[in-house]
Design a protein around this motif. Sequence first.
Motif, PDB file in Angstrom:
ATOM      1  N   TRP A 181       0.823  -1.219   0.000  1.00  0.00           N
ATOM      2  CA  TRP A 181       0.000   0.000   0.000  1.00  0.00           C
ATOM      3  C   TRP A 181       0.853   1.264   0.000  1.00  0.00           C
ATOM      4  N   TYR A 231     -13.150  -3.354 -20.190  1.00  0.00           N
ATOM      5  CA  TYR A 231     -14.258  -3.042 -19.274  1.00  0.00           C
ATOM      6  C   TYR A 231     -13.741  -2.943 -17.832  1.00  0.00           C
ATOM      7  N   LEU A 248     -13.967  -0.035 -15.117  1.00  0.00           N
ATOM      8  CA  LEU A 248     -14.644  -0.274 -13.840  1.00  0.00           C
ATOM      9  C   LEU A 248     -13.737   0.104 -12.662  1.00  0.00           C
ATOM     10  N   ARG A 255     -14.150   2.902  -9.972  1.00  0.00           N
ATOM     11  CA  ARG A 255     -14.288   2.420  -8.584  1.00  0.00           C
ATOM     12  C   ARG A 255     -13.254   3.091  -7.680  1.00  0.00           C
ATOM     13  N   CYS A 315     -12.922   7.789   1.008  1.00  0.00           N
ATOM     14  CA  CYS A 315     -11.803   7.831   1.963  1.00  0.00           C
ATOM     15  C   CYS A 315     -11.506   9.269   2.369  1.00  0.00           C
ATOM     16  N   TRP A 347      -5.932  11.521   4.633  1.00  0.00           N
ATOM     17  CA  TRP A 347      -5.988  10.963   3.267  1.00  0.00           C
ATOM     18  C   TRP A 347      -5.146  11.816   2.317  1.00  0.00           C
TER      19      TRP A 347
END
Length: 418
Positions: free
Chosen positions: A343, A378, A382, A386, A394, A402
């Motif tokens: 992350w 696609y 998406l 998203r 967030c 953030w």
Amino acid sequence: MAPPQGPRAPLEFGGPLGAAALLLLLPATMFHLLLVARSGPARLLGPPPYLPGLEALWSPQALLLWLTWLGLQAALYLLPARKVAEGQELKDKSRLCYPINGFQALVLTALLVGLGVSAGLPLGTLPEMLLPLAFSATFTAFIFSLFLYVKALVAPASALAPGGNSGNPIYDFFLGRELNPRIYFFDFKYFCELRPGLIGWVVINLALLVQEAELRGSPSLAMWLVNGFQLLYVGDALWHEEAVLTTMDITHDGFGFMLAFGDLAWVPFTYSLQAQFLLYHPQPLGLPMASVICLINAIGYYIFRGANSQKNTFRRNPSDPRVAGLETISTATGRQLLVSGWWGMVRHPNYLGDLIMALAWSLPCGVSHLLPYFYLLYFTALLVHREARDERQCLQKYGLAWHEYCRRVPYRIVPYVY
Ligand SMILES: NC(=O)C1=CN([C@@H]2O[C@H](COP(=O)(O)OP(=O)(O)OC[C@H]3O[C@@H](n4cnc5c(N)ncnc54)[C@H](OP(=O)(O)O)[C@@H]3O)[C@@H](O)[C@H]2O)C=CC1
Ligand SMILES: CC(C)CCC[C@@H](C)[C@H]1CC=C2C3=C(CC[C@@]21C)[C@@]1(C)CC[C@H](O)C[C@@H]1CC3
């Protein structure tokens, strides 16, 4: 009737007009793909080879088969579970319980299908029924969404989703009004998200493999790879079923046509597109290229699983030795954000892994056609959409923390690119 919610959530998906367009466009795209995959030229962007009449779409046998499938998956959902997990805290401070038995449902389905085939069940004829089956799935998703819309009219305000309650019936029907519609312990959204569509997808893939073997003597290497990769993906999702309880679909989005159609029709009938394409357009694939494709899938899976497991472990127990050494940022909510490990590389490393796998699922179909790359195209759209929705949520949750995360980890999905 539930009163409208306090401050109205901003409209998404282009508002009522966008929702109305998607209501028509999504089923139309699915039928286009199903028709084009079996046509000679298999042109993604060309017209469909023919427009099917109602007699090609409507079949009582297909509807019966589809309802039997839903009934079977519902029965497997109700079997005793190895674990019952608690969901995220709701507006009224309560938590819902969810059975963790999705992998068990996959194994039992495999056993039942195996038994059926050895008793003479003609699995290889399923591909001939894809069009009427997809029609039955779309029809049931539509009726089911109407039921969910009406059910939400009598739900308490605390049970409604943050979006999906705009007052515009088309928009609300599309997005879904109630967050966790249930009848007793049967949670409709959680059931649909992981069971009939996802398991149906691998059964359709298997039927396409069986039909290829019947037509050509044995399944092609390309068909084996597509089946193997996608089975790994579905098996992984069901093995880590509990993780779905923290996705925005479960915690934020209402249950309406978008998810009902997406889960029940879109996933099984469009995610199996590569296997459909291969049945009608066999592709030569040598061992060296197959090995490279396996390596790409393994890299994608390694990133996808590593990132998802790291976040899930951290969220469950930040002092777990596997994640305790990672750097974090504190937020005003008391929760922390990881800024190292997966992350710290990009803000959505799991999406990156998922996209690399999507590429590996298309490559066995060769490069002569664009059609098998539809999923990759696609899925990119998406995930970009998203990711933007998740960032908004967030930012709302974590505010300054953030911003700090975005400063420290500037790329969203692909390092140094996006
Ligand atoms: N095949 C398909 O069609 C689809 C597949 N997927 C896959 O499903 C999986 C789940 O995806 P999705 O639900 O979109 O989202 P994620 O699993 O990426 O979860 C996003 C949440 O993770 C938490 N988070 C974000 N950054 C950090 C950080 N640095 N440290 C700790 N927590 C953080 C936040 O929630 P909080 O802080 O509240 O924990 C955020 O809302 C993904 O692997 C995705 O690729 C998704 C959609 C469709
Ligand atoms: C029809 C529209 C274009 C949108 C439909 C979206 C749904 C198909 C997806 C929304 C989130 C999903 C997730 C998964 C499958 C696709 C849908 C339902 C997973 C279950 C896939 C496997 C992963 O391991 C977890 C995913 C969670 C979100």
